[in-house]
Scaffold this active site. Sequence first.
Site, PDB file in Angstrom:
ATOM      1  N   ASN A   1       4.992 -21.372  -6.273  1.00 34.57           N
ATOM      2  CA  ASN A   1       3.704 -20.681  -6.305  1.00 34.57           C
ATOM      3  C   ASN A   1       2.589 -21.580  -5.799  1.00 34.57           C
ATOM      4  O   ASN A   1       2.478 -22.733  -6.203  1.00 34.57           O
ATOM      5  CB  ASN A   1       3.401 -20.207  -7.729  1.00 34.57           C
ATOM      6  CG  ASN A   1       2.086 -19.472  -7.828  1.00 34.57           C
ATOM      7  OD1 ASN A   1       1.079 -20.040  -8.221  1.00 34.57           O
ATOM      8  ND2 ASN A   1       2.095 -18.206  -7.467  1.00 34.57           N
TER       9      ASN A   1
ATOM     10  N   ASP B   1      -4.838  -7.030   0.839  1.00 38.77           N
ATOM     11  CA  ASP B   1      -4.451  -7.536  -0.466  1.00 38.77           C
ATOM     12  C   ASP B   1      -3.442  -6.581  -1.089  1.00 38.77           C
ATOM     13  O   ASP B   1      -3.476  -5.361  -0.856  1.00 38.77           O
ATOM     14  CB  ASP B   1      -5.668  -7.684  -1.377  1.00 38.77           C
ATOM     15  CG  ASP B   1      -6.470  -8.940  -1.055  1.00 38.77           C
ATOM     16  OD1 ASP B   1      -6.040  -9.708  -0.169  1.00 38.77           O
ATOM     17  OD2 ASP B   1      -7.527  -9.146  -1.676  1.00 38.77           O
ATOM     18  N   SER B   2      -2.570  -7.118  -1.915  1.00 37.81           N
ATOM     19  CA  SER B   2      -1.412  -6.363  -2.387  1.00 37.81           C
ATOM     20  C   SER B   2      -1.727  -5.326  -3.450  1.00 37.81           C
ATOM     21  O   SER B   2      -0.835  -4.566  -3.845  1.00 37.81           O
ATOM     22  CB  SER B   2      -0.353  -7.327  -2.919  1.00 37.81           C
ATOM     23  OG  SER B   2      -0.911  -8.193  -3.887  1.00 37.81           O
TER      24      SER B   2
ATOM     25  N   ARG C   1      -1.091 -16.473   3.394  1.00 40.80           N
ATOM     26  CA  ARG C   1      -1.707 -15.925   4.601  1.00 40.80           C
ATOM     27  C   ARG C   1      -1.450 -16.813   5.808  1.00 40.80           C
ATOM     28  O   ARG C   1      -1.223 -16.320   6.919  1.00 40.80           O
ATOM     29  CB  ARG C   1      -3.211 -15.731   4.376  1.00 40.80           C
ATOM     30  CG  ARG C   1      -3.538 -14.554   3.474  1.00 40.80           C
ATOM     31  CD  ARG C   1      -4.991 -14.518   3.088  1.00 40.80           C
ATOM     32  NE  ARG C   1      -5.322 -13.339   2.283  1.00 40.80           N
ATOM     33  CZ  ARG C   1      -6.370 -13.246   1.483  1.00 40.80           C
ATOM     34  NH1 ARG C   1      -7.207 -14.278   1.357  1.00 40.80           N
ATOM     35  NH2 ARG C   1      -6.588 -12.141   0.793  1.00 40.80           N
TER      36      ARG C   1
ATOM     37  N   PRO D   1      -0.188 -11.015   1.265  1.00 42.02           N
ATOM     38  CA  PRO D   1       0.337 -11.910   0.224  1.00 42.02           C
ATOM     39  C   PRO D   1       0.541 -11.118  -1.065  1.00 42.02           C
ATOM     40  O   PRO D   1      -0.265 -10.247  -1.402  1.00 42.02           O
ATOM     41  CB  PRO D   1      -0.775 -12.953   0.065  1.00 42.02           C
ATOM     42  CG  PRO D   1      -2.027 -12.227   0.458  1.00 42.02           C
ATOM     43  CD  PRO D   1      -1.644 -11.163   1.447  1.00 42.02           C
TER      44      PRO D   1
ATOM     45  N   ASP E   1       4.403 -14.853  -3.324  1.00 40.99           N
ATOM     46  CA  ASP E   1       4.050 -16.176  -3.864  1.00 40.99           C
ATOM     47  C   ASP E   1       4.716 -16.388  -5.227  1.00 40.99           C
ATOM     48  O   ASP E   1       4.055 -16.656  -6.221  1.00 40.99           O
ATOM     49  CB  ASP E   1       2.530 -16.283  -3.976  1.00 40.99           C
ATOM     50  CG  ASP E   1       2.041 -17.721  -3.948  1.00 40.99           C
ATOM     51  OD1 ASP E   1       2.872 -18.624  -3.753  1.00 40.99           O
ATOM     52  OD2 ASP E   1       0.826 -17.930  -4.108  1.00 40.99           O
TER      53      ASP E   1
ATOM     54  N   GLU F   1     -11.321 -18.772   0.234  1.00 37.38           N
ATOM     55  CA  GLU F   1     -10.739 -19.140   1.522  1.00 37.38           C
ATOM     56  C   GLU F   1     -10.947 -18.030   2.547  1.00 37.38           C
ATOM     57  O   GLU F   1     -11.024 -18.280   3.752  1.00 37.38           O
ATOM     58  CB  GLU F   1      -9.247 -19.462   1.366  1.00 37.38           C
ATOM     59  CG  GLU F   1      -8.301 -18.288   1.339  1.00 37.38           C
ATOM     60  CD  GLU F   1      -8.322 -17.499   0.041  1.00 37.38           C
ATOM     61  OE1 GLU F   1      -7.779 -16.371   0.019  1.00 37.38           O
ATOM     62  OE2 GLU F   1      -8.877 -17.990  -0.950  1.00 37.38           O
ATOM     63  N   ASP F   2     -11.084 -16.777   2.068  1.00 45.68           N
ATOM     64  CA  ASP F   2     -11.307 -15.669   2.993  1.00 45.68           C
ATOM     65  C   ASP F   2     -12.700 -15.732   3.608  1.00 45.68           C
ATOM     66  O   ASP F   2     -12.889 -15.417   4.785  1.00 45.68           O
ATOM     67  CB  ASP F   2     -11.092 -14.329   2.286  1.00 45.68           C
ATOM     68  CG  ASP F   2     -11.868 -14.214   0.982  1.00 45.68           C
ATOM     69  OD1 ASP F   2     -12.411 -15.228   0.506  1.00 45.68           O
ATOM     70  OD2 ASP F   2     -11.910 -13.095   0.423  1.00 45.68           O
TER      71      ASP F   2
END
Length: 409
Positions: A75, A99-100, A83, A15, A47, A192-193
């Site tokens: 967004n 992760d970006s 994800r 993401p 996003d 959330e991860d």
Amino acid sequence: MLGEIMGYQISIIIPTYNVEKYIRQTLDSIVNQSIGLENLEVIIIDDCSTDNTREIIDEYAARFENFIVMHLPENSGCAGKPRNVGLENFTGDYVMFLDSDDYYSLDTCEILYKTITQEDVDVVFGNFVYSFSDGTEKYDAEYFKGMDKIKIKTIDDEPRLLGLLPSLWTKLYKKELILDNEIKFIEKIPNEDRVFVFRAFMEANGIVYLPKHFGTNYRIIDKPTISTSYTKEHLFGRIKGYNQTFKVLKEFYREEYFPFVFKDIREFWINVLLMTDVQSIEKKELLKKVAYIFDEFNKYDVDINVHKNLTPLFNDINEKRYSEAILLSEILKEFIKEEQRLNKENIDLSNEIDRLVNINKELESATKILEHQLSYARYKLAKYLTTIGYFKYKTNNIAIRIKNKVNQS
């Protein structure tokens, strides 16, 4: 090529949101993987970035056919939605997340893939490096320092794995584990991860942990992101994440693992009181909503792992004396700020002393060089003067002899 013949070995889901400074390093760490880029599928879900992130990821998608870019229409505020979009579209035999603003070591995918296929497990993961903005790094082996590999059949064989940081981006998952058990991310909340990882651990038929393989560089940067800014909304979102995590433990009848899972959360909330600027009334509301975690810990014989100066504050929270806790936190906050100021002054003074000591050493070294050069110059001058004197003597001698010869004739 193997990737073209057999399909992709690994799908990597990324993401993105406003990471133009870091995204090239992130993507290049995938392009240069030792496993071979042809074996990797890269799914990037943007996003609604407002900087140049969109243009950069589109550039990579144009260069590499196995880079797939999707742009969300609005967004989502958290990484869960992007994800999940990635999970709906990946095709690899295994899936991992990045992760970006982080990046892989160049052998990460190869090591994780070889391990998960050779060990025939559902999840394999390594360790990670904290990479700070000043260029320093920190390695932390946590519980399993010194061990090369931990292999378990189920999480009950080593529940301490639940006490590790979730580190979603260090893990490789078998496709069937995720799809067959419909494991997805809860959307619109932080943490959330953690919920995703715990559910995967509960369902997994075999897990391997490689504590000595530091395969992901986890970048610590100063930026206002949902994961680092402690706004009221973020903190309430964290509590929702805790609720979902506890729900997973109950769903799988693993409540006894509560201390492993929540061991650091009590101390985090003490730090929340000390370091955030949310209003007192909001702090009180937050403490009420997170009180069940403190209550749950009272069921277990677990040490209070906080600094002795913070014990009174912890006791106030534990006894639900929220107003007193908030007042005490304000006093401690000022004390901590003053302590930090004095520490900074001491560091600045120490740095100045070190600078002056280095200057003094440089002067001493320069003085020795000058003394050596002066001594050599004196030697050369003395030699020169001696030579001149000799020639003067010889010249005078010759002149006298010539004069005497002339007089005699």
